[in-house]
Design an enzyme around this catalytic site. Sequence first.
Site, PDB file in Angstrom:
ATOM      1  N   THR A  74      12.565  -8.850   3.342  1.00 27.50           N
ATOM      2  CA  THR A  74      12.260  -7.536   2.767  1.00 27.50           C
ATOM      3  C   THR A  74      13.153  -7.180   1.590  1.00 27.50           C
ATOM      4  O   THR A  74      12.910  -6.176   0.914  1.00 27.50           O
ATOM      5  CB  THR A  74      12.401  -6.439   3.831  1.00 27.50           C
ATOM      6  OG1 THR A  74      13.763  -6.429   4.310  1.00 27.50           O
ATOM      7  CG2 THR A  74      11.460  -6.686   5.003  1.00 27.50           C
ATOM      8  N   LYS A  75      14.212  -7.975   1.344  1.00 26.92           N
ATOM      9  CA  LYS A  75      15.107  -7.715   0.217  1.00 26.92           C
ATOM     10  C   LYS A  75      15.606  -9.039  -0.339  1.00 26.92           C
ATOM     11  O   LYS A  75      15.439 -10.111   0.284  1.00 26.92           O
ATOM     12  CB  LYS A  75      16.277  -6.840   0.645  1.00 26.92           C
ATOM     13  CG  LYS A  75      17.155  -7.428   1.735  1.00 26.92           C
ATOM     14  CD  LYS A  75      18.249  -6.450   2.132  1.00 26.92           C
ATOM     15  CE  LYS A  75      19.157  -7.042   3.220  1.00 26.92           C
ATOM     16  NZ  LYS A  75      20.227  -6.089   3.616  1.00 26.92           N
ATOM     17  N   ARG A  97      18.303 -11.530   7.447  1.00 26.11           N
ATOM     18  CA  ARG A  97      19.676 -11.268   7.004  1.00 26.11           C
ATOM     19  C   ARG A  97      20.401 -12.600   6.830  1.00 26.11           C
ATOM     20  O   ARG A  97      20.119 -13.583   7.531  1.00 26.11           O
ATOM     21  CB  ARG A  97      20.410 -10.389   8.010  1.00 26.11           C
ATOM     22  CG  ARG A  97      20.532 -10.983   9.395  1.00 26.11           C
ATOM     23  CD  ARG A  97      21.181 -10.015  10.377  1.00 26.11           C
ATOM     24  NE  ARG A  97      21.340 -10.630  11.699  1.00 26.11           N
ATOM     25  CZ  ARG A  97      22.397 -11.358  12.055  1.00 26.11           C
ATOM     26  NH1 ARG A  97      23.389 -11.570  11.194  1.00 26.11           N
ATOM     27  NH2 ARG A  97      22.472 -11.881  13.264  1.00 26.11           N
ATOM     28  N   ALA A 110      12.476 -19.857  10.524  1.00 28.15           N
ATOM     29  CA  ALA A 110      11.111 -19.643  10.997  1.00 28.15           C
ATOM     30  C   ALA A 110      10.930 -18.228  11.525  1.00 28.15           C
ATOM     31  O   ALA A 110      11.775 -17.696  12.248  1.00 28.15           O
ATOM     32  CB  ALA A 110      10.776 -20.648  12.091  1.00 28.15           C
ATOM     33  N   HIS A 123       0.832  -1.201   0.000  1.00 26.03           N
ATOM     34  CA  HIS A 123       0.000   0.000   0.000  1.00 26.03           C
ATOM     35  C   HIS A 123       0.871   1.259   0.000  1.00 26.03           C
ATOM     36  O   HIS A 123       1.874   1.333   0.724  1.00 26.03           O
ATOM     37  CB  HIS A 123      -0.912   0.019   1.233  1.00 26.03           C
ATOM     38  CG  HIS A 123      -2.035  -0.950   1.155  1.00 26.03           C
ATOM     39  ND1 HIS A 123      -3.193  -0.702   0.459  1.00 26.03           N
ATOM     40  CD2 HIS A 123      -2.180  -2.198   1.678  1.00 26.03           C
ATOM     41  CE1 HIS A 123      -4.013  -1.733   0.562  1.00 26.03           C
ATOM     42  NE2 HIS A 123      -3.418  -2.664   1.297  1.00 26.03           N
TER      43      HIS A 123
END
Length: 238
Positions: A215-216, A230, A210, A163
């Site tokens: 996010t990247k 990471r 888990a 969003h």
Amino acid sequence: MDIDINLEKRQFSLQEYQSLSKWSRAKELVVTTLVGWIPRPLGTVLRRLMYRTILARVGKSLYMQTGIELMGANYIEIGDHVKILRDVRINAFAPNSKIYLGDRVCLDRGVDIILVTHEGNCDVEIGEYTYLGPYTCVAGPGHIKIGKSCLIASHTGIYANNHNFADPTRYIWEQGITRKGIVIEDDCWLGTGVKVLDGVTIGQGSVIGAGAVVTKDIPPYSVAVGVPARVIAQRDDM
């Protein structure tokens, strides 16, 4: 077999799509009401026969348990020896879109695959031998490609949209969305409760611990954990 299948489809206007969808939805409701609740083994045989009349394509030896909900079934293609367990929901209700399940894919109980959008032109591809664990959610409207022989554990969320929220004077829902898409390459293992956000590619052979939030991009053969995820190791070094 590569899952980059040919996704050719006629381009419908929204009005045409809505008209066709009403008729298709009526057929879906009739078929699922008649045979969707019948227990095994009779129900398995009847669903294998009857669901062919509403799905775009069905391969050999489809196995479907009770309580499965289909919407936009004429935009759903299913390969050979696919297993769909109880209470799965597959919703392809978006114009010029498609959901494809490759050979020997297994959707465990409560899996939710959804492509609801008026914008359309979105696809979900799930490669052969891939397993989606209980109550996993795969949501467009961005393109989502999950490779072959992947293990996706329970309660994982794969969300190919975001969003916009830059303008504090407007409601967030009024500001539209972005949809960059998600790619999970072959032979990946995502642990319980992993969240994969829009625009991410997870490289081949990677393991995501888990509860991680990806996010990247994750390089191939990586082990990644944490919020945000990471990389802590490389499998080829191990």
